[in-house]
Design a protein around this motif. Structure first.
Motif, PDB file in Angstrom:
ATOM      1  N   THR A   1      -2.472   0.358  -5.869  1.00 54.78           N
ATOM      2  CA  THR A   1      -2.486   0.641  -4.435  1.00 54.78           C
ATOM      3  C   THR A   1      -1.081   0.505  -3.858  1.00 54.78           C
ATOM      4  O   THR A   1      -0.788   1.091  -2.819  1.00 54.78           O
ATOM      5  N   LEU A   2      -0.216  -0.237  -4.543  1.00 52.78           N
ATOM      6  CA  LEU A   2       1.163  -0.323  -4.078  1.00 52.78           C
ATOM      7  C   LEU A   2       1.830   1.050  -4.157  1.00 52.78           C
ATOM      8  O   LEU A   2       2.512   1.493  -3.238  1.00 52.78           O
ATOM      9  N   MET A   3       1.596   1.729  -5.273  1.00 53.03           N
ATOM     10  CA  MET A   3       2.159   3.066  -5.406  1.00 53.03           C
ATOM     11  C   MET A   3       1.569   4.020  -4.377  1.00 53.03           C
ATOM     12  O   MET A   3       2.269   4.874  -3.837  1.00 53.03           O
ATOM     13  N   LEU A   4       0.292   3.862  -4.127  1.00 49.27           N
ATOM     14  CA  LEU A   4      -0.326   4.695  -3.089  1.00 49.27           C
ATOM     15  C   LEU A   4       0.325   4.436  -1.738  1.00 49.27           C
ATOM     16  O   LEU A   4       0.637   5.357  -0.991  1.00 49.27           O
ATOM     17  N   ARG A   5       0.566   3.174  -1.445  1.00 47.04           N
ATOM     18  CA  ARG A   5       1.202   2.829  -0.173  1.00 47.04           C
ATOM     19  C   ARG A   5       2.602   3.426  -0.090  1.00 47.04           C
ATOM     20  O   ARG A   5       3.006   3.953   0.954  1.00 47.04           O
ATOM     21  N   VAL A   6       3.345   3.350  -1.184  1.00 43.37           N
ATOM     22  CA  VAL A   6       4.691   3.917  -1.180  1.00 43.37           C
ATOM     23  C   VAL A   6       4.620   5.430  -0.980  1.00 43.37           C
ATOM     24  O   VAL A   6       5.367   6.002  -0.188  1.00 43.37           O
ATOM     25  N   PHE A   7       3.680   6.054  -1.641  1.00 46.85           N
ATOM     26  CA  PHE A   7       3.526   7.507  -1.485  1.00 46.85           C
ATOM     27  C   PHE A   7       3.265   7.876  -0.031  1.00 46.85           C
ATOM     28  O   PHE A   7       3.742   8.892   0.470  1.00 46.85           O
ATOM     29  N   LEU A   8       2.487   7.044   0.634  1.00 45.25           N
ATOM     30  CA  LEU A   8       2.141   7.286   2.039  1.00 45.25           C
ATOM     31  C   LEU A   8       3.121   6.600   2.982  1.00 45.25           C
ATOM     32  O   LEU A   8       2.836   6.406   4.165  1.00 45.25           O
ATOM     33  N   GLY A   9       4.288   6.263   2.452  1.00 48.28           N
ATOM     34  CA  GLY A   9       5.255   5.435   3.169  1.00 48.28           C
ATOM     35  C   GLY A   9       5.713   5.974   4.505  1.00 48.28           C
ATOM     36  O   GLY A   9       6.070   5.214   5.398  1.00 48.28           O
ATOM     37  N   ARG A  10       5.694   7.285   4.672  1.00 51.47           N
ATOM     38  CA  ARG A  10       6.105   7.869   5.947  1.00 51.47           C
ATOM     39  C   ARG A  10       5.216   7.419   7.096  1.00 51.47           C
ATOM     40  O   ARG A  10       5.595   7.500   8.249  1.00 51.47           O
ATOM     41  N   SER A  11       3.991   6.944   6.761  1.00 47.67           N
ATOM     42  CA  SER A  11       3.079   6.444   7.801  1.00 47.67           C
ATOM     43  C   SER A  11       3.261   4.959   8.059  1.00 47.67           C
ATOM     44  O   SER A  11       2.453   4.371   8.762  1.00 47.67           O
ATOM     45  N   ALA A  12       4.278   4.371   7.458  1.00 43.74           N
ATOM     46  CA  ALA A  12       4.371   2.912   7.546  1.00 43.74           C
ATOM     47  C   ALA A  12       5.721   2.443   8.069  1.00 43.74           C
ATOM     48  O   ALA A  12       6.681   3.204   8.143  1.00 43.74           O
ATOM     49  N   ASP A  13       5.760   1.181   8.392  1.00 51.16           N
ATOM     50  CA  ASP A  13       7.005   0.525   8.727  1.00 51.16           C
ATOM     51  C   ASP A  13       7.751   0.249   7.423  1.00 51.16           C
ATOM     52  O   ASP A  13       7.252  -0.470   6.559  1.00 51.16           O
TER      53      ASP A  13
ATOM     54  N   ALA B   1       7.939  -3.352   6.247  1.00 54.19           N
ATOM     55  CA  ALA B   1       6.708  -3.895   5.670  1.00 54.19           C
ATOM     56  C   ALA B   1       6.591  -3.475   4.207  1.00 54.19           C
ATOM     57  O   ALA B   1       6.200  -4.263   3.342  1.00 54.19           O
TER      58      ALA B   1
END
Lengths: 201, 201
Positions: B107-119, B122
């Motif tokens: 899920t870390l990789m998923l979060r990085v992939f979706l990183g444009r939606s994040a701070d 964080a």
DNA sequence: GTCGACATGTAACCAGTTACATGATTAA
DNA sequence: TTAATCATGTAACTGGTTACATGTCGAC
């Protein structure tokens, strides 16, 4: 403010689908294709039946909207778009303060661990298969890396996950090669395998 | 000869349990402990409830036998031992001619992939957490590697899987470091995060 | 007497897969 | 007409988890 007005705690899969919809509105069919060629390369590709199920769930939670789009040159479709609430939920999940453990399961590794119960030659064959597979995968990932490098804009996050795939694949290749060598030495030392007689099946 | 007299096609988990029993007879309780400190380090550790379930299944298939052992200094227990059929099935599975795809989900990789939606900040924190975790893991694996190297006998197969863990962990460390750097540059360039005002929550 | 290690399980749930089923539209 | 792509779903199953439940025995 929002604290825990609701934390239905959706699984990662839901956020994967929601996250893909944050790029652009899509139908379930589009989503499946898009997933396979984006997160599918590093993460995984949910079955289409699951994608449709997730869409129903996300719609129920009002994180996406559904719009029936009538087409004349193709079958009608339902196009899903992320809502403001959806974007907020997504941002929140992606920037979480902690994350779940990775899930990693390799039956090849399990087989190697249990290698004393096996024919070393068979194990070497499996490792060779794996090596071939990982080599192909590396070529593919290198291609994707190049595509990211020439494109401009948002490609950075894709690039990072592709790099993860590359490093992991390189590690797998190194391991396969090394393990094959070790098993060959072992097979030679214990006199198992090819030097032995028949034992075809 | 045996061709397909039966191929009930048990899941990998069953073979994991069966494989551990090929080392020595054990109770469900022992198995859980043993699994956690052997295959648990590279593969995964089934919940104890699942181990007991697998044991029932293996017993039903006559791949293991169950013996009630009465103890006076401890509660009684059921000790399971692999049968000849079990050993044959195991050898067959381990030396299979092909193997299943690895399962890998991060899920870390998923979060990085979706990183444009994040701070970005964080995300950097998450990568730092991951880095710490992987570094600890590397130390642990190095320790296990040493233990294998000083021990004699069957340690080779364990050693190979530990090495797999080491290479994979090194890859993960490299990736985390590199990604953090990339995100720091990105955060600085887009002016997100620490330079910005409040936005604590 | 109560805590911790030893010991075995049940029940409820959930994520996810495969196989099945249906049907529109277009190009060969 | 028939195959390929587009399009959406249901049903049955399985692998696996968490939480719950129960109990023995020895040490403190």
């Amino acid at each position: 403010m929002p604290s825990d007005t609701q934390t239905p705690s959706l699984p990662a899969t839901s956020f994967a689908v929601l996250g893909l919809l944050s790029f652009r509105p899509m139908s379930g069919y589009d989503l499946k294709l898009f997933a396979d060629r984006s997160i599918g390369h590093f993460y995984w590709s949910p079955a289409k039946s699951q994608i449709y199920a997730e869409l129903r769930r996300l719609k129920l939670a009002e994180l996406v909207t559904e719009e029936l789009v009538e087409q004349d040159s193709r079958p009608d479709k339902r196009v899903y778009a992320i809502t403001a609430t959806g974007r907020a939920m997504l941002a929140n999940w992606v920037s979480a303060s902690s994350f779940e453990q990775d899930v990693f399961k390799s039956t090849l590794m399990l087989r190697v661990f249990l290698g004393r119960s096996a024919d070393p030659v068979a194990l070497i064959n499996l490792l060779q298969q794996n090596l071939d597979f990982e080599n192909d995968r590396l070529v593919e990932l290198r291609g994707m890396e190049q595509q990211c490098l020439v494109s401009d804009g948002d490609a950075m996050f894709s690039l990072l996950t592709i790099r993860a795939g590359i490093y992991l694949t390189q590690a797998a290749i190194k391991w396969s090669e090394e393990s094959m060598k070790a098993l060959e030495v072992h097979a030679a030392a214990t006199g198992t395998g090819s030097t032995e007689g028949g034992k075809t099946q």
